[in-house]
Design an enzyme around this catalytic site. Structure first.
Site: not given
Length: 477
Positions: A301, A443
Site C-alpha cells: 500500500d 507498505h
C-alpha cells in the site's frame, strides 16, 4: 489481526480526499478598488512529472482507532521549503498523537469530533513549479475537535535568492500596512466576522496566499481565525491590478510564473537525478491454479515511492513473484513510470484513494472524486483502469460501497510494518502467520518493509508457495 478470507476477506476499504485548496463552504469575494465578486480562476494544474528529482515523503498508520496519513513533496534545490513543511507536519502529528516528555505517544489527540473517531490527514498540492519559483499548499484535516478541522498553509521557494518564504513573502515589506488594511476592509463586510479577531489580525498571521491563473492574489483564512466558528472559512481575492503595487519582487515572479508557467523548474540544484524505473517484463499471463497449489497474495500500500518501489520490483522479479500494489493517486501522478513498471512486470495495480483519507467521513461525491481521480491516474500510467480498491484503514460503510464499482480488498495478515520499522520482524510476521490463500498487507513506502521481502520470498518459496495477484487468487478459488 486476521479477517475473513477472500470473498468476505478481500473486502472493501476506502478513502476520499480533500481537494487542492479551500473548497469547504468558504465564501469568496473580491476586494476593494473594483474587485470582482465572482470566484477567480484557479491556478493551472502543475504536472509533477516535470519536477526533476521529485520525491513524495509519505507516512501513515493502519490503526483504525488512531488513523493518520501525511505527505509532502521534497524538491531538489528547495531544501529549505521541504524542511519547513517537514517541521510543520511533524508538529501536527506530534500534537495529534499526544506525546510525553520522552517523545512517546500517549494517546491519539484526546478529544475527537462528533464521529467519535479521530483522524489526521495532511496532503499537498503544487501551486506553481516553473522558472525559479516553487509554491506548495499543505491541506490538513484534523478530526480531533469541533468544527471542520480543515486548515491550509502555503510554502514558497525563491530559487533566485535560495530562500524559503511564507505566504506573506509574496508582499513587499513596505506594502504590508496597505495590504493588511485592504484585507481587513474586505473582511469587515462579511457576515460572521469577529471584530476582535479582525482587529488583532497581522500580516504575519496570513498562512495561505497564492495566485489564480489570471493573476489575482487569493488569501484563505481557516475557521476561527477571523470569524465566528459558524462562519467557516473565508477567502479574499484581489484582482491583478489591485494587488500589483503590493507585491514583492518574488511575488511578481510568482504571479508571472503562475499565469505563464514555463516547461521547467530551475532552483539551482547541482543535481536532480531521476532514478530509472525497473524494466522487467512479465513472461506472460499467470496461469497459477490456486485450487491446486499453495498461493499467497502479497499486497503493498501507499506507493509508489522513490526509490523503494523500484528495489521491491527487482526483488519480486528474482523469484518470478507477482504482487498487488494499492497505489495512492497523488503518488501515481508524481511517478507514473513506477506504476507502469509494476504493470509491465505482471503485477496488479489497485486503487488506494487520492490522499489516504477515511472514506466513511466523506460524502458520496467526495468518495467518487477520490477513487475516480486515482483510477484515472492509474489508467493514464498503465493504459488499464484498476478493478480493485483498498480503502485506507479498512474503513468502509454502505455509502462507500455504493459509491464505486471497484471491488474492495482487505487482508488476512497485517504485518504492522508501519509501526515496526524492523525488516527482520516484518519478515518473521509473514513467515509465521501467513497461510494458504492469505492476503498479506505491507507498505512499499518503508525501506524496512521492502528489505523484508527477500527473506519472505526465499522462505515461503521453499515451502511451496506461489506468489500471485489478488485477482488471480480470487479467480482460481
Amino acid at each position: 489481526m486476521r479477517k475473513l478470507t477472500l470473498f468476505p476477506s478481500i473486502l472493501l476499504l476506502g478513502s476520499l480526499s480533500l481537494t487542492t485548496a479551500c473548497s469547504t463552504g468558504s465564501t469568496t469575494a473580491g476586494a476593494q478598488d473594483g474587485a470582482s465578486s465572482s470566484t477567480p480562476a484557479p491556478a493551472s494544474t502543475v504536472d509533477p512529472t516535470k519536477i526533476k528529482g521529485l520525491t513524495i515523503v509519505n507516512d501513515s498508520s493502519n490503526d483504525r482507532s488512531c488513523p493518520w496519513a501525511t505527505s509532502y513533496p521534497s524538491v531538489p534545490g528547495a531544501e529549505a521549503a521541504t524542511a519547513a513543511m517537514k517541521k510543520d507536519v511533524e508538529s501536527y502529528l506530534a500534537n495529534y498523537l499526544g506525546t510525553n516528555a520522552g517523545g512517546q505517544a500517549t494517546d491519539c489527540g484526546g478529544a475527537v469530533d462528533a464521529s467519535g473517531v479521530p483522524e489526521l490527514n495532511i496532503s499537498f498540492a503544487f501551486l506553481v513549479a516553473s522558472g525559479d519559483v516553487l509554491g506548495v499548499r499543505l491541506v490538513t484535516q484534523d478530526h480531533t475537535g469541533t468544527g471542520d478541522g480543515l486548515s491550509t498553509k502555503t510554502y514558497w521557494y525563491d530559487g533566485a535568492a535560495h530562500a524559503y518564504l511564507p505566504a506573506t513573502g509574496l508582499v513587499a515589506d513596505g506594502s504590508r500596512p496597505a495590504f493588511l488594511a485592504a484585507v481587513k476592509k474586505e473582511l469587515k463586510q462579511r457576515e460572521g466576522i469577529d471584530p476582535t479577531l479582525l482587529a488583532e489580525l497581522k500580516a504575519a498571521d496570513i498562512d495561505d496566499a497564492s495566485f489564480t491563473s489570471d493573476g489575482a492574489l487569493k488569501l484563505s483564512f481557516d475557521r476561527d481565525t477571523v470569524g465566528v466558528p459558524a462562519g467557516g472559512r473565508y477567502t479574499v481575492a484581489f484582482p491583478r491590478t489591485t494587488a500589483a503595487p503590493w507585491l514583492s519582487a518574488f511575488g511578481k515572479r510568482a504571479q508571472h510564473q503562475t499565469m505563464n508557467p514555463g516547461g521547467t523548474l530551475d532552483l539551482g540544484a547541482t543535481s536532480t537525478p531521476t532514478p530509472a524505473a525497473p524494466t522487467q517484463t512479465a513472461s506472460g499471463t499467470d496461469t497459477t491454479d490456486c485450487a491446486k497449489v499453495k498461493c499467497i497474495a502479497l499486497t503493498f500500500d501507499d506507493g509508489p515511492a522513490v526509490t523503494y518501489t523500484a528495489t521491491l520490483l527487482t526483488y519480486l522479479a528474482q523469484y518470478k513473484a507477482r504482487a498487488t500494489f494499492f497505489t495512492v493517486g497523488q503518488n501515481v501522478a508524481a511517478h507514473p513510470e513506477l506504476v507502469r513498471a509494476e504493470a509491465k512486470a505482471g503485477h496488479e495495480v489497485g486503487n488506494h484513494s487520492w490522499n489516504h483519507p477515511d472514506l466513511t467521513r466523506l460524502t458520496t461525491a467526495q468518495v467518487k472524486q477520490q477513487l475516480e481521480r486515482t483510477s484515472a491516474a492509474i489508467e493514464a500510467a498503465t493504459g488499464k483502469a484498476p478493478t480493485l480498491f483498498r480503502p485506507p484503514y479498512g474503513a468502509v460503510n454502505a455509502q462507500v460501497k455504493a459509491s464505486t464499482t471497484l471491488s474492495p480488498v482487505l487482508w488476512d495478515v497485517d504485518t504492522e510494518d508501519w509501526k515496526y520499522r524492523d525488516a527482520a520482524k516484518v519478515a518473521r510476521t509473514v513467515i509465521d502467520k501467513a497461510a494458504r490463500n492469505d492476503v498479506v498487507l505491507m507498505h512499499d513506502i518503508h525501506p524496512t518493509s521492502v528489505a523484508a521481502v527477500p527473506e519472505i520470498l526465499k522462505t515461503l518459496t521453499a515451502r511451496g508457495y506461489h506468489f500471485v495477484t489478488v485477482s488471480r487468487l480470487r479467480a482460481t478459488l
